[in-house]
Design a protein around this motif. Structure first.
Motif, PDB file in Angstrom:
ATOM      1  N   ASP A 134      10.699  44.801   8.879  1.00 49.88           N
ATOM      2  CA  ASP A 134      12.079  44.825   9.365  1.00 49.88           C
ATOM      3  C   ASP A 134      12.824  43.615   8.801  1.00 49.88           C
ATOM      4  N   LEU A 135      13.131  43.670   7.512  1.00 54.60           N
ATOM      5  CA  LEU A 135      13.771  42.546   6.825  1.00 54.60           C
ATOM      6  C   LEU A 135      15.278  42.554   7.076  1.00 54.60           C
ATOM      7  N   GLN A 136      15.811  41.389   7.396  1.00 45.86           N
ATOM      8  CA  GLN A 136      17.257  41.221   7.554  1.00 45.86           C
ATOM      9  C   GLN A 136      17.821  40.764   6.202  1.00 45.86           C
ATOM     10  N   VAL A 137      18.152  41.743   5.367  1.00 47.37           N
ATOM     11  CA  VAL A 137      18.536  41.438   3.983  1.00 47.37           C
ATOM     12  C   VAL A 137      19.798  40.590   3.936  1.00 47.37           C
ATOM     13  N   GLN A 138      20.733  40.838   4.832  1.00 46.91           N
ATOM     14  CA  GLN A 138      21.971  40.068   4.829  1.00 46.91           C
ATOM     15  C   GLN A 138      21.716  38.591   5.089  1.00 46.91           C
ATOM     16  N   ASN A 139      20.822  38.300   6.007  1.00 46.81           N
ATOM     17  CA  ASN A 139      20.493  36.902   6.289  1.00 46.81           C
ATOM     18  C   ASN A 139      19.679  36.283   5.157  1.00 46.81           C
ATOM     19  N   MET A 140      18.776  37.071   4.567  1.00 41.80           N
ATOM     20  CA  MET A 140      17.932  36.552   3.499  1.00 41.80           C
ATOM     21  C   MET A 140      18.719  36.218   2.242  1.00 41.80           C
ATOM     22  N   SER A 141      19.815  36.950   2.005  1.00 42.97           N
ATOM     23  CA  SER A 141      20.601  36.740   0.789  1.00 42.97           C
ATOM     24  C   SER A 141      21.874  35.939   1.041  1.00 42.97           C
ATOM     25  N   ARG A 142      21.916  35.239   2.173  1.00 44.27           N
ATOM     26  CA  ARG A 142      23.094  34.430   2.494  1.00 44.27           C
ATOM     27  C   ARG A 142      23.161  33.206   1.582  1.00 44.27           C
ATOM     28  N   SER A 143      24.370  32.827   1.220  1.00 40.90           N
ATOM     29  CA  SER A 143      24.559  31.698   0.312  1.00 40.90           C
ATOM     30  C   SER A 143      24.092  30.398   0.946  1.00 40.90           C
ATOM     31  N   ALA A 144      23.536  29.511   0.108  1.00 40.14           N
ATOM     32  CA  ALA A 144      23.068  28.205   0.569  1.00 40.14           C
ATOM     33  C   ALA A 144      23.995  27.085   0.117  1.00 40.14           C
ATOM     34  N   ALA A 145      25.197  27.447  -0.350  1.00 34.20           N
ATOM     35  CA  ALA A 145      26.108  26.437  -0.891  1.00 34.20           C
ATOM     36  C   ALA A 145      26.567  25.453   0.165  1.00 34.20           C
ATOM     37  N   GLY A 146      26.712  25.904   1.416  1.00 29.87           N
ATOM     38  CA  GLY A 146      27.173  25.012   2.470  1.00 29.87           C
ATOM     39  C   GLY A 146      28.658  24.732   2.351  1.00 29.87           C
ATOM     40  N   SER A 147      29.083  23.587   2.835  1.00 30.44           N
ATOM     41  CA  SER A 147      30.494  23.192   2.807  1.00 30.44           C
ATOM     42  C   SER A 147      30.629  21.844   2.125  1.00 30.44           C
ATOM     43  N   THR A 148      31.872  21.362   2.025  1.00 26.80           N
ATOM     44  CA  THR A 148      32.114  20.055   1.401  1.00 26.80           C
ATOM     45  C   THR A 148      31.482  18.948   2.223  1.00 26.80           C
ATOM     46  N   GLU A 149      31.568  19.077   3.553  1.00 34.40           N
ATOM     47  CA  GLU A 149      30.996  18.045   4.418  1.00 34.40           C
ATOM     48  C   GLU A 149      29.468  18.135   4.448  1.00 34.40           C
ATOM     49  N   ASN A 150      28.945  19.347   4.471  1.00 32.09           N
ATOM     50  CA  ASN A 150      27.492  19.547   4.524  1.00 32.09           C
ATOM     51  C   ASN A 150      27.040  20.429   3.363  1.00 32.09           C
ATOM     52  N   PRO A 151      26.918  19.849   2.183  1.00 34.82           N
ATOM     53  CA  PRO A 151      26.501  20.665   1.028  1.00 34.82           C
ATOM     54  C   PRO A 151      25.065  21.154   1.171  1.00 34.82           C
ATOM     55  N   GLY A 152      24.788  22.327   0.600  1.00 33.58           N
ATOM     56  CA  GLY A 152      23.458  22.897   0.698  1.00 33.58           C
ATOM     57  C   GLY A 152      22.474  22.260  -0.266  1.00 33.58           C
ATOM     58  N   LYS A 153      21.208  22.629  -0.114  1.00 32.71           N
ATOM     59  CA  LYS A 153      20.141  22.122  -0.959  1.00 32.71           C
ATOM     60  C   LYS A 153      19.546  23.265  -1.785  1.00 32.71           C
ATOM     61  N   ASN A 154      19.117  22.920  -2.997  1.00 37.36           N
ATOM     62  CA  ASN A 154      18.512  23.923  -3.891  1.00 37.36           C
ATOM     63  C   ASN A 154      19.422  25.154  -4.044  1.00 37.36           C
ATOM     64  N   VAL A 155      20.703  24.902  -4.228  1.00 34.80           N
ATOM     65  CA  VAL A 155      21.690  25.979  -4.270  1.00 34.80           C
ATOM     66  C   VAL A 155      21.446  26.877  -5.480  1.00 34.80           C
ATOM     67  N   ARG A 156      21.130  26.281  -6.608  1.00 38.19           N
ATOM     68  CA  ARG A 156      20.931  27.070  -7.830  1.00 38.19           C
ATOM     69  C   ARG A 156      19.723  28.005  -7.688  1.00 38.19           C
ATOM     70  N   ALA A 157      18.617  27.484  -7.162  1.00 35.99           N
ATOM     71  CA  ALA A 157      17.422  28.309  -6.985  1.00 35.99           C
ATOM     72  C   ALA A 157      17.666  29.412  -5.958  1.00 35.99           C
ATOM     73  N   LYS A 158      18.348  29.065  -4.852  1.00 32.46           N
ATOM     74  CA  LYS A 158      18.633  30.070  -3.821  1.00 32.46           C
ATOM     75  C   LYS A 158      19.586  31.132  -4.347  1.00 32.46           C
ATOM     76  N   SER A 159      20.524  30.740  -5.213  1.00 30.77           N
ATOM     77  CA  SER A 159      21.446  31.719  -5.790  1.00 30.77           C
ATOM     78  C   SER A 159      20.711  32.730  -6.653  1.00 30.77           C
ATOM     79  N   GLY A 160      19.735  32.237  -7.448  1.00 27.39           N
ATOM     80  CA  GLY A 160      18.942  33.159  -8.254  1.00 27.39           C
ATOM     81  C   GLY A 160      18.096  34.092  -7.411  1.00 27.39           C
ATOM     82  N   LEU A 161      17.553  33.557  -6.298  1.00 27.99           N
ATOM     83  CA  LEU A 161      16.758  34.394  -5.398  1.00 27.99           C
ATOM     84  C   LEU A 161      17.629  35.465  -4.742  1.00 27.99           C
TER      85      LEU A 161
END
Length: 407
Positions: A270-297
């Motif tokens: 029962d995979l939640q595809v929408q949550n699994m493919s959510r962007s990791a970019a974050g915001s200006t105040e709280n930038p995300g980590k490993n954004v490039r790798a998560k984007s490829g995934l």
């Protein structure tokens, strides 16, 4: 039992019919946007939202108005169906199943629907279809239409027009021809891994055409917007997108058909595809980590079409009298199927599973599929016996007769 099924064909309209189809689609888009603007205006003024009946009264006013008299040239039923679509969009929004309805743009999801079967005539022997205010249209007849016609939807994709004919027919209560059960593990390296060790290699439809798509988009960006050359470049981009989607759908249909034909019960995570493919970019105040790798995934996950594959398995198993059982995906690839030991150390690499307790070694995806099958069997047994067990979201029983075929 009643079965609803749609048959899709490519239309072959002549020049006049093609112009009329574009006008009808434009009229439906205009009505949708005008009704949506009216609803937003009423909301800003503190008034109640108009229902479908109230919008139909406004539609009559718009058709009789001198400013929009050209709406009378379009059939009224597709315009009314557009208002129904808007009403359904608001219902889904208030039920928190979708976002707020947005205005439609020209060239994006152009379509209209004829809901009255009395106005539709299908001449299957001569490969033609009669629609109000369009007359007889030719279509590419690739398979026979079974059942009574209920409605017809005309839509555009990749610069071509298609017709989807929904039918209803009486069929016998389905009985599964197969008696086996299978577990499925979804992945990136392997699209689908079955609990018996077989697997389906991924198609990577978008990845295959990514280079051609990038060049076509770059060429379009260099053209003057809305010029003739820009429109030609845009058509090339649309054709590539259409090719990507067609290849993915063909692959998913073939894989889901093969699995549903050979197995009476299919257990899936029962995979939640929408949550699994959510962007990791974050915001200006709280930038995300490993954004490039998560984007490829994320791109790889969406390229596989996991949700569409599950949807196809759902209705195909239902048509054949089978079961689709969704189970929680937690620790399915970390649990040893031999001794039951659960540890993250059991899967030190993405592909290999090695139990630190008993030494059992196997491909990690196969282990995941085996554990999914066992969890599915346990959930199935609880449903049949009536025992209390927290259901996984999306657990679906396609047919009550499947219980007899599995025991």
């Amino acid at each position: 039992m009643q079965r609803l099924q749609a048959y899709k064909y490519e239309l072959m309209p002549d020049g006049q019919q093609a112009r009329q189809i574009r006008r009808f689609a434009g009229s439906c888009r205009f009505i949708y946007n005008k009704a949506l603007a009216l609803q937003k205006e009423r909301y800003e003024q503190g008034e109640k939202k108009l229902g479908y009946a109230g919008l139909c009264k406004r539609l009559t006013e718009w058709r009789n108005s001198a400013e929009t008299a050209w709406l009378a040239d379009s059939p009224v039923h597709p315009l009314q169906q557009t208002l129904k679509d808007l009403e359904r969009a608001y219902t889904n929004f208030f039920a928190k199943r979708a976002d707020l309805p947005r205005f439609k743009k020209k060239g994006q999801s152009d379509s209209f629907r004829y809901p009255d079967p009395k106005q539709i005539k299908l001449d299957h022997g001569n490969n033609r279809l009669f629609l109000p205010k369009l007359g007889w249209l030719r279509y590419r007849n690739s398979r026979e239409v079974l059942g009574v016609v209920k409605n017809v939807t005309v839509s555009q994709s990749g610069g071509k027009w298609f017709v989807s004919i929904q039918t209803e027919r009486e069929v016998e209560q389905p009985v599964p021809q197969a008696t086996s059960a299978i577990g499925i593990d979804m992945g990136i390296t392997r699209f689908v891994t079955l609990s018996d060790g077989a697997f389906y290699a991924p198609l990577h439809s978008f990845k295959r055409h990514e280079g051609a798509l990038r060049k076509a988009q770059q060429a379009m960006s260099r053209k003057t917007k809305f010029s003739n050359n820009w429109k030609k470049a845009k058509a090339r981009v649309q054709r590539i997108h259409s090719r990507i989607g067609n290849a993915r759908r063909d692959f998913l249909h073939k894989a889901s058909s093969a699995i549903s034909q050979n197995h009476a019960m299919v257990c899936i995570e029962d995979l939640q595809v929408q949550n699994m493919s959510r962007s990791a970019a974050g915001s200006t105040e709280n930038p995300g980590k490993n954004v490039r790798a998560k984007s490829g995934l994320n791109k790889s996950i969406l390229d596989q079409g996991w949700f569409e594959f599950r949807r196809q398995l759902d209705y195909k198993l239902a048509w054949r009298g089978g079961w689709l059982v969704a189970v929680p995906p937690q620790n399915t690839s970390r649990t040893c199927p031999c001794c039951g030991h659960v540890s993250a150390d059991n899967r030190k690499t993405q592909a290999q599973f090695l139990c630190v307790e008993c030494g059992f070694e196997e491909n990690a995806d196969v282990v995941g599929a085996i554990n999914v099958l066992r969890a599915g069997h346990a959930r199935f047994a609880c449903e049949v016996s009536g025992a209390v067990m927290p259901p996984a979201a999306g657990t679906h029983r396609s047919d009550s007769g499947a219980a007899q075929c599995l025991h």
